[in-house]
Design a protein around this motif. Structure first.
Motif, PDB file in Angstrom:
ATOM      1  N   ASP A 210      -0.576  -3.308  -5.041  1.00  0.00           N
ATOM      2  CA  ASP A 210      -0.279  -2.972  -6.446  1.00  0.00           C
ATOM      3  C   ASP A 210       0.827  -1.920  -6.528  1.00  0.00           C
ATOM      4  O   ASP A 210       1.736  -2.012  -7.355  1.00  0.00           O
ATOM      5  CB  ASP A 210      -1.526  -2.405  -7.143  1.00  0.00           C
ATOM      6  CG  ASP A 210      -2.561  -3.481  -7.454  1.00  0.00           C
ATOM      7  OD1 ASP A 210      -2.265  -4.674  -7.245  1.00  0.00           O
ATOM      8  OD2 ASP A 210      -3.668  -3.119  -7.894  1.00  0.00           O
ATOM      9  N   GLU A 211       0.724  -0.912  -5.637  1.00  0.00           N
ATOM     10  CA  GLU A 211       1.714   0.175  -5.659  1.00  0.00           C
ATOM     11  C   GLU A 211       3.106  -0.349  -5.315  1.00  0.00           C
ATOM     12  O   GLU A 211       4.096   0.022  -5.929  1.00  0.00           O
ATOM     13  CB  GLU A 211       1.315   1.272  -4.658  1.00  0.00           C
ATOM     14  CG  GLU A 211       0.174   2.148  -5.157  1.00  0.00           C
ATOM     15  CD  GLU A 211      -0.463   2.971  -4.034  1.00  0.00           C
ATOM     16  OE1 GLU A 211      -1.548   3.515  -4.281  1.00  0.00           O
ATOM     17  OE2 GLU A 211       0.108   3.049  -2.922  1.00  0.00           O
ATOM     18  N   VAL A 212       3.163  -1.249  -4.305  1.00  0.00           N
ATOM     19  CA  VAL A 212       4.466  -1.772  -3.868  1.00  0.00           C
ATOM     20  C   VAL A 212       5.097  -2.620  -4.958  1.00  0.00           C
ATOM     21  O   VAL A 212       6.286  -2.505  -5.255  1.00  0.00           O
ATOM     22  CB  VAL A 212       4.314  -2.618  -2.579  1.00  0.00           C
ATOM     23  CG1 VAL A 212       5.613  -3.327  -2.255  1.00  0.00           C
ATOM     24  CG2 VAL A 212       3.876  -1.760  -1.419  1.00  0.00           C
ATOM     25  N   ILE A 213       4.268  -3.476  -5.561  1.00  0.00           N
ATOM     26  CA  ILE A 213       4.807  -4.371  -6.586  1.00  0.00           C
ATOM     27  C   ILE A 213       5.275  -3.563  -7.792  1.00  0.00           C
ATOM     28  O   ILE A 213       6.214  -3.939  -8.482  1.00  0.00           O
ATOM     29  CB  ILE A 213       3.761  -5.452  -6.945  1.00  0.00           C
ATOM     30  CG1 ILE A 213       3.622  -6.398  -5.745  1.00  0.00           C
ATOM     31  CG2 ILE A 213       4.162  -6.229  -8.182  1.00  0.00           C
ATOM     32  CD1 ILE A 213       2.526  -7.401  -5.881  1.00  0.00           C
ATOM     33  N   GLY A 214       4.621  -2.433  -7.993  1.00  0.00           N
ATOM     34  CA  GLY A 214       5.131  -1.482  -8.973  1.00  0.00           C
ATOM     35  C   GLY A 214       4.795  -1.812 -10.405  1.00  0.00           C
ATOM     36  O   GLY A 214       5.289  -1.177 -11.325  1.00  0.00           O
ATOM     37  N   ILE A 215       3.983  -2.821 -10.609  1.00  0.00           N
ATOM     38  CA  ILE A 215       3.548  -3.114 -11.973  1.00  0.00           C
ATOM     39  C   ILE A 215       2.069  -3.452 -11.934  1.00  0.00           C
ATOM     40  O   ILE A 215       1.557  -3.897 -10.916  1.00  0.00           O
ATOM     41  CB  ILE A 215       4.310  -4.301 -12.592  1.00  0.00           C
ATOM     42  CG1 ILE A 215       4.209  -5.521 -11.685  1.00  0.00           C
ATOM     43  CG2 ILE A 215       5.737  -3.972 -12.906  1.00  0.00           C
ATOM     44  CD1 ILE A 215       4.684  -6.759 -12.377  1.00  0.00           C
ATOM     45  N   SER A 216       1.400  -3.262 -13.040  1.00  0.00           N
ATOM     46  CA  SER A 216      -0.009  -3.606 -13.093  1.00  0.00           C
ATOM     47  C   SER A 216      -0.143  -5.113 -13.257  1.00  0.00           C
ATOM     48  O   SER A 216       0.521  -5.717 -14.092  1.00  0.00           O
ATOM     49  CB  SER A 216      -0.681  -2.899 -14.270  1.00  0.00           C
ATOM     50  OG  SER A 216      -1.957  -3.442 -14.435  1.00  0.00           O
ATOM     51  N   VAL A 217      -0.972  -5.722 -12.399  1.00  0.00           N
ATOM     52  CA  VAL A 217      -1.183  -7.162 -12.544  1.00  0.00           C
ATOM     53  C   VAL A 217      -2.491  -7.432 -13.273  1.00  0.00           C
ATOM     54  O   VAL A 217      -2.945  -8.548 -13.334  1.00  0.00           O
ATOM     55  CB  VAL A 217      -1.152  -7.898 -11.175  1.00  0.00           C
ATOM     56  CG1 VAL A 217       0.257  -7.970 -10.649  1.00  0.00           C
ATOM     57  CG2 VAL A 217      -2.084  -7.247 -10.182  1.00  0.00           C
TER      58      VAL A 217
END
Ligand SMILES: Cc1cc2nc3c(=O)[nH]c(=O)nc-3n(C[C@H](O)[C@H](O)[C@H](O)COP(=O)(O)O)c2cc1C
Length: 218
Positions: A210-217
């Motif tokens: 989640d942190e790497v993708i940088g957006i809340s899924v």
């Protein structure tokens, strides 16, 4: 060719290689630990780890590795790779998107060549590799077994949470690489399974993803 610890089909492993540059440095953060290659050249090399698929089909062992990755560059330069087997989902996320410390690798010396493997793997297999094909996007390598070791015989009943972390991480690398928003829906699907079926390690892995993708899924 004997497959050794690998099995027919695609084996998702952590590939360790050694090279002059690592992911953090590509992003402008310097990692100071270096290690000296005792192989053909004397340049200081750093061990590198990344999740990779190893294809075992009809007795042949191959890897298809994207150009621009450190693994591809290191394999072409040094002609070896080590396949590390681990069931720790956190290592897949950590090594897909960043670098782990040099203290998490250990050396193997075989017939005068030094290879690096993960300290905390369950089994490893070292290969010499030759380039079969190079295109603009990827290189295909043929792998030739050199040495292997089974360190732990712990049994892992199949866990859907672990498998979903692997799938979500692959999708995450494509999302980061190609910035393709279509990946997000699939990541969300696997993320939910990982959280529902996984252990604490799967939950930590998903938090890192989640942190790497940088957006809340959510
Ligand atoms: C389970 C899994 C399997 C992967 N398999 C491959 C592969 O076979 N070939 C490839 O080029 N990238 C593959 N990737 C993506 C690489 O791990 C990713 O691009 C990574 O950042 C490369 O790191 P490196 O630059 O240190 O080599 C895979 C990722 C995951 C999570």
């Amino acid at each position: 060719m004997e497959l050794g610890i690998l099995t027919e089909g695609i084996n998702e492993v952590i590939a360790t290689t050694a090279g002059a540059c690592r992911k953090d440095e590509s992003r402008g953060e310097s990692e100071s630990t270096t290690t000296t290659n005792t192989g053909n050249d004397a340049l200081p090399l750093r061990p590198n780890a990344a999740p990779m698929g190893i294809f075992c089909r009809k007795g042949r062992i191959r890897m298809r590795v994207y150009r621009g990755t450190h693994t591809e560059e290191n394999m072409r330069r040094n002609g070896w790779v080590v396949a590390n087997v681990t069931h720790d989902p956190v290592v897949f996320v950590e090594t897909a998107f960043g670098d782990i410390g040099a203290d998490r690798f250990t050396e193997i010396t075989h017939e005068g060549t030094t290879f690096w493997r993960l300290k905390d793997c369950e089994a490893w297999a070292a290969f010499r590799c030759t380039v079969l094909h190079v295109s603009e996007d990827l290189s295909v390598f043929e792998l030739h077994p050199v040495a292997e070791e089974i360190i732990s015989c712990e049994v892992h009943p199949h866990n859907r949470g672990f498998s979903s972390v692997i799938d979500a991480t692959i999708l995450g690398t494509r999302y980061v690489m190609f910035n393709d928003p279509a990946m997000l829906e699939k990541i969300r699907y696997h993320r939910d399974i990982a959280l529902k079926c996984g252990s604490e390690r799967e939950r930590i892995a998903i938090k890192k993803l989640d942190e790497v993708i940088g957006i809340s899924v959510d």
